[in-house]
Design an enzyme around this catalytic site. Structure first.
Site, mmCIF file in Angstrom:
data_model
loop_
_atom_site.group_PDB
_atom_site.id
_atom_site.type_symbol
_atom_site.label_atom_id
_atom_site.label_comp_id
_atom_site.label_asym_id
_atom_site.label_seq_id
_atom_site.Cartn_x
_atom_site.Cartn_y
_atom_site.Cartn_z
ATOM 1 N N GLY A 36 1.103 -1.164 -0.010
ATOM 2 C CA GLY A 36 0.242 0.031 0.013
ATOM 3 C C GLY A 36 0.695 1.195 0.040
ATOM 4 C CG HIS A 37 3.217 2.204 3.137
ATOM 5 N ND1 HIS A 37 3.198 1.295 4.217
ATOM 6 C CD2 HIS A 37 2.887 3.202 4.425
ATOM 7 C CE1 HIS A 37 2.805 1.488 5.423
ATOM 8 N NE2 HIS A 37 2.316 2.700 5.270
ATOM 9 C CB SER A 186 1.551 -1.243 9.584
ATOM 10 O OG SER A 186 1.768 -0.655 8.666
#
Ligand code: PAF
Length: 280
Positions: A36-37, A186
């Protein structure tokens, strides 16, 4: 990739890029990077000439008893991933560098910050707005990229930028998901393998609710109640499921066309959030 930890190291880099006419994108993160990051970094590259990522586990957005101390910190792997993603600069300041000794100022997006997640996490969005405002002042980017998984956070930041006349474009990026639909986060590392299967039901429930709305059901209170019940029966401890107007995040009216369904639920040790946003 250049890694810097102080404003004194960061500023000359930013000044040089700005003087050379480069457009700068900021990707703020708390580290423990996942796909995602990396998608945010990819979009940042499409939007700007220079990409600066920040890693800062921001104490002021965690409440008492929340997971600030145990939040996964994986700086070495994060740096490798950011380097591989061609990030130009990583800003990794200390708490002292960001907050100093006696901070007396914070940013509060009243109203929005007290809805939804703000009800069970009082002070959370003030912490987010304050750190993002500080990062904007330190990095001075032209644009900043945020994941839409944190839809309320994205709305709080867009509102702050508008209200405070901050000349930074806010770019939202669609949620990256596992094959079963579970949003990358996370905090998924707090889930066991079997909990990860159950966790995918959160997104599936939101999608079913969206389908019902698209098919003409406008009884939003009842739809939200059913979604909560589905989650509860699957083993979640649901916090909320709210069907909202997309910009204000206030309860949707039957005449609204741009909607978002926001939900948060605990599963095992993890508090999961997700949403689906759509136009009718
Ligand atoms: O979404 C996050 O990771 C954080 O809330 C942010 C935006 C980096 C602020 O600490």
């Amino acid at each position: 990739m250049q890694t810097v930890t102080t404003l004194a190291q960061l500023q000359p880099l930013v000044n040089n890029w700005r003087m050379a006419g480069k457009r700068i994108a900021l990707v703020p993160t708390m580290g423990n990077l996942h796909e995602g990051h990396l998608r945010l970094v990819e979009v940042a590259h499409q939007q700007a000439d220079v990409v600066i990522a920040s890693i800062f586990v921001n104490p002021s957005q965690f409440g008492p008893g929340e997971d600030f101390d145990s939040y996964p910190r994986t700086e070495q792997q994060d740096q490798q991933q950011l380097t591989a993603a061609h990030t130009d600069c990583l800003f990794m300041p200390s708490v002292q560098e960001v907050y100093g000794d006696n901070p007396q100022t914070h940013v509060s997006v009243t109203g929005l910050a007290s809805l939804h997640c703000g009800q069970s996490r009082p002070g959370h969005f003030n912490g987010v707005a304050t750190i993002v405002c500080k990062l904007f002042n330190m990095v001075q980017p032209h644009c900043a990229v945020f994941g839409l998984k944190d839809f309320q956070q994205y709305t709080v930041i867009k509102t702050m930028v508008q209200d405070l006349n901050i000349p930074i474009e806010i770019i939202g990026v669609e949620t990256v998901r596992d094959a079963n639909g579970l949003a990358k986060s996370s905090r998924n590392s707090y889930l066991s393998d079997s909990e990860k299967n159950t966790a995918a039901l959160l997104y599936q429930t939101l999608c079913q609710t969206r389908e019902a709305i698209i098919n003409g059901n406008r009884n939003y209170t009842e739809l939200a109640r059913q979604a909560l019940l589905t989650l509860q029966n699957a083993g979640f401890q649901p916090d909320y499921c709210n069907i909202c107007q997309c910009d204000t995040l206030l309860p949707a009216q039957t005449t609204d066309r741009a909607l978002v369904i926001l939900a948060a639920a605990k599963l095992g040790k993890a508090r999961l959030i997700d949403n689906v946003h759509f136009d009718l």
